[in-house]
Design an enzyme around this catalytic site. Sequence first.
Site, short mmCIF file in Angstrom:
data_model
loop_
_atom_site.label_atom_id
_atom_site.label_comp_id
_atom_site.label_asym_id
_atom_site.label_seq_id
_atom_site.Cartn_x
_atom_site.Cartn_y
_atom_site.Cartn_z
N GLY A 62 32.49 53.56 48.80
CA GLY A 62 31.94 53.12 50.09
C GLY A 62 33.00 52.53 50.99
N CYS A 63 33.90 51.76 50.42
CA CYS A 63 34.96 51.12 51.20
C CYS A 63 35.95 52.14 51.74
CB CYS A 63 35.66 50.05 50.37
SG CYS A 63 34.52 48.73 49.86
N THR A 64 36.21 53.18 50.98
CA THR A 64 37.09 54.25 51.44
C THR A 64 36.44 55.01 52.59
OG1 THR A 64 38.14 54.44 49.28
CG2 THR A 64 38.31 56.35 50.74
N ALA B 168 36.69 52.72 55.68
CA ALA B 168 38.07 52.64 56.19
C ALA B 168 38.47 53.95 56.87
CB ALA B 168 39.03 52.31 55.05
#
Length: 152
Positions: A45-47, A50
């Site tokens: 999710g963070c990738t 970003a």
Amino acid sequence: MALKVGDTLPSVEVKDENDAVVKLGPSHMTGPMVLYFYPKDDTPGCTKEACSFRDSYASFTDAGVTVYGVSGDSPKSHRKFIEKYRLPFSLLSDKGNTLRKAIGVPTNLLGLIPGRVTYIIDKHGKIVHIFNSQTQAEKHVAEALQVIETLG
């Protein structure tokens, strides 16, 4: 206590991916800012989040907006994340969750996972919008761009 729309960003110092001190707060504002808090570098999710900010980065810079991603990961971890995904913006290392606590970024899943929250801050250091969604990582960018268009 969590900050809300209309509140002023507190003055806090954190380090970026190069171990350089970044000063945040009203007296350090050079224009509008997006602070997006995410749980951890290089997770699915963070990738996605970003990379969504990366893919829309020109829209932010064209509007004079500084973008910072913030997590508790180390500067070294941030450097690897930036290099791996060619992120054009800085990632701030919030060791000890100093910035999270100062702003009051909520946690999720019974306090076990750092929250995924995006703050839009105007050039005077006032919070003009907050978007909180742990699961809609890519929606943070669309929401931020809509608000930025209204700042004019």
